[in-house]
Design a protein around this motif. Structure first.
Motif, PDB file in Angstrom:
ATOM      1  N   LYS A 229      34.104  49.979  25.663  1.00 55.08           N
ATOM      2  CA  LYS A 229      33.709  50.851  26.780  1.00 55.08           C
ATOM      3  C   LYS A 229      32.197  50.910  26.952  1.00 55.08           C
ATOM      4  CE  LYS A 229      37.560  54.168  26.729  1.00 55.08           C
ATOM      5  NZ  LYS A 229      37.910  55.583  26.460  1.00 55.08           N
ATOM      6  N   THR A 230      31.473  50.831  25.832  1.00 53.21           N
ATOM      7  CA  THR A 230      30.016  50.985  25.876  1.00 53.21           C
ATOM      8  C   THR A 230      29.288  49.643  25.811  1.00 53.21           C
ATOM      9  OG1 THR A 230      29.812  51.201  23.465  1.00 53.21           O
ATOM     10  CG2 THR A 230      30.205  53.227  24.717  1.00 53.21           C
ATOM     11  N   ASN A 231      30.055  48.548  25.925  1.00 48.92           N
ATOM     12  CA  ASN A 231      29.483  47.202  25.821  1.00 48.92           C
ATOM     13  C   ASN A 231      28.793  46.993  24.475  1.00 48.92           C
ATOM     14  OD1 ASN A 231      29.079  44.603  26.845  1.00 48.92           O
ATOM     15  ND2 ASN A 231      27.048  45.112  27.648  1.00 48.92           N
ATOM     16  N   GLY A 232      29.341  47.631  23.445  1.00 50.31           N
ATOM     17  CA  GLY A 232      28.825  47.471  22.094  1.00 50.31           C
ATOM     18  C   GLY A 232      27.617  48.321  21.761  1.00 50.31           C
ATOM     19  N   ILE A 233      27.193  49.162  22.712  1.00 50.14           N
ATOM     20  CA  ILE A 233      25.974  49.962  22.527  1.00 50.14           C
ATOM     21  C   ILE A 233      26.331  51.412  22.173  1.00 50.14           C
ATOM     22  CG2 ILE A 233      23.892  50.871  23.654  1.00 50.14           C
ATOM     23  CD1 ILE A 233      23.726  47.904  23.265  1.00 50.14           C
ATOM     24  N   LEU A 234      25.681  51.938  21.137  1.00 56.21           N
ATOM     25  CA  LEU A 234      25.776  53.355  20.810  1.00 56.21           C
ATOM     26  C   LEU A 234      24.412  53.989  21.087  1.00 56.21           C
ATOM     27  CD1 LEU A 234      27.674  53.230  17.388  1.00 56.21           C
ATOM     28  CD2 LEU A 234      28.648  53.577  19.669  1.00 56.21           C
ATOM     29  N   GLN A 235      24.388  54.936  22.004  1.00 60.24           N
ATOM     30  CA  GLN A 235      23.136  55.629  22.328  1.00 60.24           C
ATOM     31  C   GLN A 235      23.196  57.024  21.710  1.00 60.24           C
ATOM     32  OE1 GLN A 235      21.702  54.652  26.053  1.00 60.24           O
ATOM     33  NE2 GLN A 235      19.829  55.839  25.880  1.00 60.24           N
ATOM     34  N   VAL A 258      11.471  68.547  14.798  1.00 62.89           N
ATOM     35  CA  VAL A 258      11.786  67.177  14.391  1.00 62.89           C
ATOM     36  C   VAL A 258      12.990  66.688  15.186  1.00 62.89           C
ATOM     37  CG1 VAL A 258      12.425  65.667  12.464  1.00 62.89           C
ATOM     38  CG2 VAL A 258      10.932  67.653  12.059  1.00 62.89           C
ATOM     39  N   SER A 259      12.879  65.528  15.804  1.00 63.94           N
ATOM     40  CA  SER A 259      14.011  64.967  16.553  1.00 63.94           C
ATOM     41  C   SER A 259      14.210  63.508  16.173  1.00 63.94           C
ATOM     42  CB  SER A 259      13.792  65.085  18.062  1.00 63.94           C
ATOM     43  OG  SER A 259      12.669  64.328  18.468  1.00 63.94           O
ATOM     44  N   VAL A 260      15.489  63.115  16.132  1.00 65.09           N
ATOM     45  CA  VAL A 260      15.855  61.751  15.752  1.00 65.09           C
ATOM     46  C   VAL A 260      16.889  61.225  16.736  1.00 65.09           C
ATOM     47  CG1 VAL A 260      16.802  60.260  13.938  1.00 65.09           C
ATOM     48  CG2 VAL A 260      15.464  62.282  13.310  1.00 65.09           C
ATOM     49  N   GLY A 261      16.690  60.011  17.179  1.00 61.73           N
ATOM     50  CA  GLY A 261      17.651  59.370  18.074  1.00 61.73           C
ATOM     51  C   GLY A 261      17.392  57.880  18.123  1.00 61.73           C
ATOM     52  N   GLY A 262      18.301  57.162  18.776  1.00 62.44           N
ATOM     53  CA  GLY A 262      18.089  55.724  18.866  1.00 62.44           C
ATOM     54  C   GLY A 262      19.236  54.997  19.521  1.00 62.44           C
ATOM     55  N   ILE A 263      19.162  53.685  19.466  1.00 58.15           N
ATOM     56  CA  ILE A 263      20.181  52.820  20.067  1.00 58.15           C
ATOM     57  C   ILE A 263      20.654  51.822  19.023  1.00 58.15           C
ATOM     58  CG2 ILE A 263      20.645  51.077  21.829  1.00 58.15           C
ATOM     59  CD1 ILE A 263      18.556  52.418  23.599  1.00 58.15           C
ATOM     60  N   VAL A 264      21.971  51.706  18.890  1.00 59.85           N
ATOM     61  CA  VAL A 264      22.578  50.725  17.992  1.00 59.85           C
ATOM     62  C   VAL A 264      23.341  49.718  18.844  1.00 59.85           C
ATOM     63  CG1 VAL A 264      24.153  50.353  16.057  1.00 59.85           C
ATOM     64  CG2 VAL A 264      22.832  52.488  16.201  1.00 59.85           C
ATOM     65  N   ASP A 265      22.965  48.447  18.726  1.00 60.22           N
ATOM     66  CA  ASP A 265      23.679  47.361  19.399  1.00 60.22           C
ATOM     67  C   ASP A 265      24.560  46.692  18.352  1.00 60.22           C
ATOM     68  OD1 ASP A 265      24.594  45.121  20.718  1.00 60.22           O
ATOM     69  OD2 ASP A 265      22.675  44.627  21.642  1.00 60.22           O
ATOM     70  N   THR A 266      25.867  46.804  18.529  1.00 59.82           N
ATOM     71  CA  THR A 266      26.805  46.286  17.525  1.00 59.82           C
ATOM     72  C   THR A 266      27.224  44.842  17.788  1.00 59.82           C
ATOM     73  OG1 THR A 266      28.734  47.116  18.739  1.00 59.82           O
ATOM     74  CG2 THR A 266      27.691  48.622  17.160  1.00 59.82           C
ATOM     75  N   ARG A 267      26.599  44.207  18.776  1.00 62.24           N
ATOM     76  CA  ARG A 267      27.000  42.842  19.116  1.00 62.24           C
ATOM     77  C   ARG A 267      25.829  41.864  19.153  1.00 62.24           C
ATOM     78  NH1 ARG A 267      31.304  44.461  23.957  1.00 62.24           N
ATOM     79  NH2 ARG A 267      32.842  45.430  22.563  1.00 62.24           N
ATOM     80  N   ASN A 268      24.673  42.308  18.735  1.00 58.15           N
ATOM     81  CA  ASN A 268      23.482  41.478  18.849  1.00 58.15           C
ATOM     82  C   ASN A 268      22.535  41.805  17.693  1.00 58.15           C
ATOM     83  OD1 ASN A 268      21.161  40.127  19.590  1.00 58.15           O
ATOM     84  ND2 ASN A 268      21.249  40.750  21.732  1.00 58.15           N
ATOM     85  N   PRO A 269      22.181  40.822  16.883  1.00 59.95           N
ATOM     86  CA  PRO A 269      21.298  41.125  15.752  1.00 59.95           C
ATOM     87  C   PRO A 269      19.884  41.516  16.162  1.00 59.95           C
ATOM     88  CG  PRO A 269      21.682  38.755  15.931  1.00 59.95           C
ATOM     89  CD  PRO A 269      22.604  39.420  16.907  1.00 59.95           C
ATOM     90  N   LYS A 270      19.494  41.218  17.395  1.00 60.67           N
ATOM     91  CA  LYS A 270      18.159  41.594  17.857  1.00 60.67           C
ATOM     92  C   LYS A 270      18.113  43.093  18.134  1.00 60.67           C
ATOM     93  CE  LYS A 270      14.642  40.576  21.330  1.00 60.67           C
ATOM     94  NZ  LYS A 270      14.294  39.821  22.552  1.00 60.67           N
ATOM     95  N   LYS A 271      17.054  43.750  17.666  1.00 57.99           N
ATOM     96  CA  LYS A 271      16.923  45.189  17.890  1.00 57.99           C
ATOM     97  C   LYS A 271      16.796  45.490  19.388  1.00 57.99           C
ATOM     98  CE  LYS A 271      14.601  46.440  13.555  1.00 57.99           C
ATOM     99  NZ  LYS A 271      13.413  47.067  12.958  1.00 57.99           N
ATOM    100  N   PRO A 272      17.522  46.505  19.877  1.00 57.61           N
ATOM    101  CA  PRO A 272      17.412  46.864  21.300  1.00 57.61           C
ATOM    102  C   PRO A 272      16.087  47.543  21.627  1.00 57.61           C
ATOM    103  CG  PRO A 272      18.902  48.355  20.158  1.00 57.61           C
ATOM    104  CD  PRO A 272      18.561  47.276  19.185  1.00 57.61           C
TER     105      PRO A 272
END
Length: 339
Positions: A229-235, A258-272
């Motif tokens: 659904k997310t095209n492999g991306i977790l935001q 303090v705030s923490v967040g990011g993007i995880v691409d589960t289909r591409n080894p290159k960092k988003p």
């Protein structure tokens, strides 16, 4: 610093290291340890079994065995199968001085329960984790007196975030009279989510509509459906990350800043996107400024978690050998480079 001092700082005898958990992170940890002369990987455990060899385990053989048969317990001749693998490893791997807990913290009480096992079994040495959630670290805080009494030096939040980036924020804070905000933004790229199943489930638990228990109960098929659904991306935004409690306990900044967040691409080894920490504050001259520390895009999640974890393990060994026990975070102690 003189070269003599640097030599003195090296470990005279290799640290005997154990790894609990042998998914993607545990396997990467074994590979990180392989070329180190100051450490020797002698024990590893997963849900179904453990392996132990006081002269050292071969990472390639262990990874092949785990991936083909599902457990280190099948490793010949050093593997042992059993449903009490953690307890049996603690009991029988008698030369281990420090463990990296590369375990999924699912449920959220799991890491504290593992720490309690070490206490109850009378084990003494160094434990290092790469915990993420604030509430998980709070559970360990409740055990700090027991850890100290047990002769355990426990280093918590010693991965990338919390860990490397939190420590960088603590150092950056020294330029300022007052800290206004700490913002950690991470980018993670992995070619295949199945290599880091537990890590991805922990990330999903931070998403709107999910929690730790719901993420833990998701089947692989359900995780794959979500990623489709997310095209492999977790935001991920405003995550419950222990960077906040670590920086607050160190007296640097209140956790609400303090705030923490990011993007995880589960289909591409290159960092988003590039992983960084931005600390904004006011100097003693009244100037408002921001320090930014950015990790190289070529460094993987595994490198940025396992490297610091073993640097903190070495620091923990130095403390433990001086009779200093209890609970410490990545903000309180500088890691020592493991050669």
């Amino acid at each position: 610093m003189s070269s003599d001092r640097s030599i003195d700082n090296e470990v005279k005898h290799p640290i005997r290291v154990g790894i609990l958990g042998f998914g993607g992170l545990g396997q990467a940890a074994a590979c990180v340890l392989a070329p180190k002369r100051e450490a020797l990987w002698v024990a590893g455990a997963d849900r179904q079994g453990y392996a132990y060899n006081p002269t050292g385990l071969n990472p390639d053989e262990c990874i092949a065995t785990y991936n083909q048969q599902g457990s280190l317990g099948y490793l010949k001749p050093d593997g042992f199968l059993g449903d009490r693998s953690i307890e049996e490893a603690i009991e029988n791997a008698t030369t281990v001085e420090g463990y990296f807990l590369a375990l999924p913290n699912l449920p959220n009480t799991f890491m504290a329960s593992v720490a309690r096992q070490f206490i109850e079994m009378g084990w003494q040495g160094v434990l290092v984790d790469a915990l993420k959630r604030t509430s998980a670290v709070e559970q360990l805080l409740e055990l700090q007196d027991e850890l100290q009494a047990a002769g355990i030096t426990y280093m918590t939040g010693c991965g990338a975030t919390p860990g490397l980036l939190t420590a960088a924020a603590a150092i950056a804070a020294q330029s300022y009279e007052e800290i206004h905000s700490v913002k950690i933004t991470f980018g993670v790229g992995i070619a295949n989510w199945e290599a880091y199943r537990a890590t991805i489930r922990e990330d999903i638990a931070h998403m709107p509509g999910y929690d730790v228990e719901k993420a833990r109960q998701m089947s692989d098929a359900q995780v794959e459906a979500l990623l489709d659904k997310t095209n492999g991306i977790l935001q991920l935004e405003d995550m419950e990350h222990a960077d906040d409690i670590m920086l607050e306990l160190a007296g640097i900044v209140s956790r609400d800043r303090v705030s923490v967040g990011g993007i995880v691409d589960t289909r591409n080894p290159k960092k988003p996107l590039s992983t960084n920490v931005r600390l904004t504050g006011r100097t003693f001259e009244g100037k408002i400024s921001t320090h930014t520390f950015t990790l190289g895009d070529e460094t993987s999640m595994a490198a940025n978690v396992c490297g610091p974890a073993f640097g903190y393990l070495k620091a923990g060994i130095a403390l433990n050998r001086r009779g200093i026990h209890g609970l410490f975070s990545a903000v309180e102690v500088m890691p020592q480079f493991l050669h």
